[in-house]
Enzyme design. Structure first.
Site, mmCIF file in Angstrom:
data_model
loop_
_atom_site.group_PDB
_atom_site.id
_atom_site.type_symbol
_atom_site.label_atom_id
_atom_site.label_comp_id
_atom_site.label_asym_id
_atom_site.label_seq_id
_atom_site.Cartn_x
_atom_site.Cartn_y
_atom_site.Cartn_z
ATOM 1 N N PHE A 162 15.691 19.120 -1.248
ATOM 2 C CA PHE A 162 14.328 18.656 -1.537
ATOM 3 C C PHE A 162 14.096 17.264 -0.936
ATOM 4 O O PHE A 162 13.032 16.994 -0.368
ATOM 5 C CB PHE A 162 14.132 18.612 -3.056
ATOM 6 C CG PHE A 162 12.804 18.047 -3.494
ATOM 7 C CD1 PHE A 162 11.686 18.856 -3.584
ATOM 8 C CD2 PHE A 162 12.681 16.701 -3.821
ATOM 9 C CE1 PHE A 162 10.457 18.334 -3.988
ATOM 10 C CE2 PHE A 162 11.458 16.173 -4.224
ATOM 11 C CZ PHE A 162 10.341 17.000 -4.305
ATOM 12 N N TYR A 165 0.843 -1.204 0.000
ATOM 13 C CA TYR A 165 0.000 0.000 0.000
ATOM 14 C C TYR A 165 0.879 1.255 0.000
ATOM 15 O O TYR A 165 0.661 2.187 -0.780
ATOM 16 C CB TYR A 165 -0.949 0.023 1.207
ATOM 17 C CG TYR A 165 -1.705 1.336 1.305
ATOM 18 C CD1 TYR A 165 -2.768 1.608 0.450
ATOM 19 C CD2 TYR A 165 -1.311 2.320 2.211
ATOM 20 C CE1 TYR A 165 -3.435 2.828 0.495
ATOM 21 C CE2 TYR A 165 -1.973 3.543 2.269
ATOM 22 C CZ TYR A 165 -3.032 3.793 1.414
ATOM 23 O OH TYR A 165 -3.677 5.010 1.453
#
Length: 389
Positions: A260, A143
């Protein structure tokens, strides 16, 4: 609306406006990226935000939602496609999807191919989990792969496509997947109560069923002890991704890409340290303080500093391991592994050969920021304890 002429086109400026409206945490780091990569990542984010909004929207019937998730990647090439029926807070990205898809089609083909491919895989994964709960730990990983690991893989492929990073960064999908899993598991762990209130369950049954009959039982005061034990086991599971995170970050060469990637990861480890063995997870929101977040963002600019931060927080967790905790041995083991990798001078396959003088400066900075963080986290602990009393 008429747009004044300037360097950014009308559509792109609208996209950046949506980015700033829908993402508090990511907008700043995306806008600090270099060159055309910034636009590609901005569009990638908005496309996934739109897909996510479809997945989240409980007012869309399943028989409508599943085909939408399956087809979503094809809407990128349909200039007119939009969805006006959503009730979600970010519905704007669906209602004005034509602006986003138009900017998508202006990107170079290398970027388009990555975004469209990830969008397709994620849509299918989301549809698969629409009908079922997360049972085993393997399914938990699956998931998290669909909703976050794929984002890590897509971003890594964009970094390499931009040539700001080596091709290995985009090819090593295992490491990129771990980057996403670490962030996603941290959010799932922290958001237990919020998800309970909204009727969503993401904790893996295989783990929580050993501690309670129903996942909702953890919110009851009489079950706080087993709740915290389950929490500690899931945090231990998440910590297993940290070695991959450090290896991934050690390969990055571009400063804007490094920031980032590193900032969300240090925020995540700080969040796990705050949640570990903390009853508050089942009573309210556990958040890292703003000052702490700012410090992390300022410090996480090179691999040595990130290792020092990781070391600092796993140390904090180590100090909190209760001798009676069922997972204590596992937690100690994974922390020993992370320590070995994050000790100053440990050789995480880094290709940075800085001059010795620069390195000693970096070490000094890392040591100072580590000291500062230790002081800060002690202050945080006192602050949190004061809040509890």
């Amino acid at each position: 609306p008429l747009c004044p002429q300037d360097s950014l086109g009308c559509g792109l400026r609208t996209c950046y406006r949506y980015l700033n409206q829908t993402s508090r945490s990511f907008a700043a780091v995306i806008q600090a990226l270099d060159g055309e990569l910034r636009h590609a990542v901005c569009i990638f984010y908005l496309v996934l935000r739109a897909l996510d909004t479809v997945e989240d929207d409980m007012t869309i019937p399943v028989d409508v939602k599943v085909p939408m998730l399956h087809e979503f990647h094809s809407y990128l090439y349909q200039p007119e496609w939009k969805y006006m029926e959503s009730k979600e807070k970010d519905r704007q990205v669906l209602e004005d999807f034509p602006t986003i898809s138009m900017e998508f089609r202006k990107l170079s083909k290398v970027y388009q191919d990555v975004i469209s491919d990830i969008c397709q895989k994620m849509g299918f994964g989301m549809a698969e989990f629409l009908e079922k709960k997360v049972d085993s730990q393997h399914e938990w990983d699956k998931y998290c792969h669909y909703v976050a690991g794929l984002v890590g893989i897509g971003l890594s492929r964009l970094f390499s496509a931009s040539e700001l990073e080596d091709s290995i960064v985009g090819q090593d999908t295992e490491l990129a997947n771990s980057m996403g899993l670490f962030l996603q598991k941290t959010n799932i762990i922290r958001d237990y109560l919020e998800d309970q209130r909204e009727g969503r369950e993401f904790w893996p049954r295989e783990v929580w069923s050993r501690y309670a009959k129903k996942l909702s039982d953890f919110a009851k005061p009489e079950n706080i002890e087993v709740a915290v034990q389950c929490l500690n086991e899931l945090i231990t599971n998440a910590l297993h991704h940290v070695p991959d995170v450090l290896t991934y970050l050690s390969r990055l060469k571009n400063q804007s890409v490094f920031n980032f990637c590193a900032i969300p990861q240090v925020m995540a480890i700080a969040t796990l340290a705050a949640c570990y063995n903390n009853k508050q997870v089942f009573k309210g929101v556990v958040k890292i303080r703003k000052g702490q977040a700012v410090t992390l963002m300022m410090d996480a600019t090179n691999i040595q500093a990130v290792k020092a931060i990781m070391y600092q927080y796993v140390e904090e967790i180590y100090q909190k391991i209760p001798s009676t905790d069922p997972s204590s041995n596992k937690t100690q083991q994974v922390i020993a592994t992370i320590r070995a990798m994050s000790l100053p001078g440990s050789s995480v396959a880094s290709r940075h050969h800085y001059s010795p003088i620069y390195l000693s400066c970096a070490m000094l900075l890392a040591a100072l920021s580590w000291q500062y963080l230790s002081t800060l986290s002690k202050a945080t602990e006192e602050y949190v304890q004061a809040g509890e009393n």
